[in-house]
Each structure stands twice: as C-alpha cells, then as structure tokens.
Design an enzyme around this catalytic site. Sequence first.
Site, PDB file in Angstrom:
ATOM      1  N   GLU A 142       0.814  -1.220   0.000  1.00  0.00           N
ATOM      2  CA  GLU A 142       0.000   0.000   0.000  1.00  0.00           C
ATOM      3  C   GLU A 142       0.847   1.271   0.000  1.00  0.00           C
ATOM      4  OE1 GLU A 142      -4.005  -1.678   2.265  1.00  0.00           O
ATOM      5  OE2 GLU A 142      -2.366  -0.884   3.466  1.00  0.00           O
ATOM      6  N   GLY A 178     -13.280  -4.012   2.996  1.00  0.00           N
ATOM      7  CA  GLY A 178     -14.413  -4.813   2.558  1.00  0.00           C
ATOM      8  C   GLY A 178     -15.637  -3.933   2.370  1.00  0.00           C
ATOM      9  N   MET A 191      -9.401  -2.532   9.337  1.00  0.00           N
ATOM     10  CA  MET A 191      -8.767  -2.890  10.601  1.00  0.00           C
ATOM     11  C   MET A 191      -7.923  -1.795  11.248  1.00  0.00           C
ATOM     12  SD  MET A 191      -7.667  -6.827   9.638  1.00  0.00           S
ATOM     13  CE  MET A 191      -6.964  -7.166  11.265  1.00  0.00           C
ATOM     14  N   ASP A 218     -13.102  -6.267  -1.824  1.00  0.00           N
ATOM     15  CA  ASP A 218     -13.992  -7.436  -1.746  1.00  0.00           C
ATOM     16  C   ASP A 218     -15.295  -6.999  -1.096  1.00  0.00           C
ATOM     17  OD1 ASP A 218     -13.916  -8.413   1.358  1.00  0.00           O
ATOM     18  OD2 ASP A 218     -12.023  -7.498   0.773  1.00  0.00           O
TER      19      ASP A 218
END
Length: 227
Positions: free
Chosen positions: A12, A78, A168, A192
């Site tokens: 990232e 997500g 997270m 996702d």
Amino acid sequence: MIFGIMGAMPDEVDQLCAKLENVTLEPYGGVEYHKGTLAGKQVVVCCAGMGKANAAATTQVLITKFGAEKIIFSGIAGNMTSKIGIGDVVIGKTVLYHDAQLDMICQNPPFLKEYTGDPALIAAAEKACADAGVKALVGKIATGDLFVGDSETKAAIEAKCAPDCVEMEGAAVSQIAAKNGVPCVILRAMSDNADEDGHEVLVVKKFSIAEYVATATKIVAAMVESL
C-alpha cells in the site's frame, strides 16, 4: 507542513515511497519511516502493520517524533454498501470501531464515540479521486481487529453501525489524530464484499492490489500537491 502518509501493508505504500525525493530512511519501533519530499512538500511515509494497535502506535510516532501535521491513511477494505463496487473508494467522513465498548472509550480524550475526517482533506481526496476517474463515496468506515470474511459477521456489523466499508486500522488512526488535534482522513478502496468470497480472494489467493495501489499513489500525491 509535514504530511504523515500511512498504509497497513507494504504494497500500500511501496509505490508512494518510490516517488519521494531526497529520501532518508529511519527505522523506529519496528517500522521504517521514509522521510522525503513529494510535490515539493515534506512527507513521512510508512507501513504501520495491520490492526488497531499497530495503527495507533505508528500514528503517535508520526506526530510526536516526525512532526506530522496532517495524516492520510490509504488502503483496502471490505465493501458494506450497494452504493459502490469493487475498486471504488470510501473517503471517511465518519470512522468508528465496530468491536469496541464505545461508551467507555469516549470517557477519555478525545471523548468521542466516532471520529470525523478533516473537511479540507476530504475535499482534496474527492477532487483527486474525480481527477483520477475513480468513483468515491464520502461515508462511514468501521474498524475492528477482525478480517470480515463471512456473511454472519458482516450482517452483525451492519446491524450494529451500518458502515459503508469495514477494515482494521482507520478508527485507531483517527482516534490518535483527534487526541493530538491533528487533521486526518482515511481512504479505502473496496477489494472485496466482506463475505466468504472476500476471504477466498484476499487470504487464500493472496489478492494483488497492484492496480489499485498505482491509482492510490496518484490520488495521495495529488492531495499532497493541492494542500
């Protein structure tokens, strides 16, 4: 002005580190901090590691040791909403924990149950996404020390706080930034749909985020240049 730029995984931030000029590398507390210039601005870029503890510790180091005056966190998440799809971005207008006792956490500074992205950073992110041709939603991000990869967990989080995406680190970054009075924003690309397929894509098949990272690097660089 010094910008602290964070990700949770090396992928990232690696491309962003490669764009820096006048780079020096300083290891501290198990994290490598890349100090340099980007678009003529002073920046410190680092990979914090995954989870809330890593994110919080690294945010405090960026502020205390490296003098970061604005924090940008960029990574994947997500998707929890039908408003956007895979590859689109959520810009954190509000960020909160989905796995914490919020009425207890807010008894200490900064005395908040949820955290608000800095308006100027949000506006810069919106413009950078638009210029890069990326669909973006200014919305709610939920954080917890749990990879969400099943429909039951996803539904429980939806019922609890109805976020646009789940990840997270964001709330921990935002909490420490707010505690120090430092503006910050969390940017998340949807990798996702936070369900069983998400686990298959990200964990089993080791999903490559290279394409998004190239775009994210462009977005973050444009933000820094505009601020």
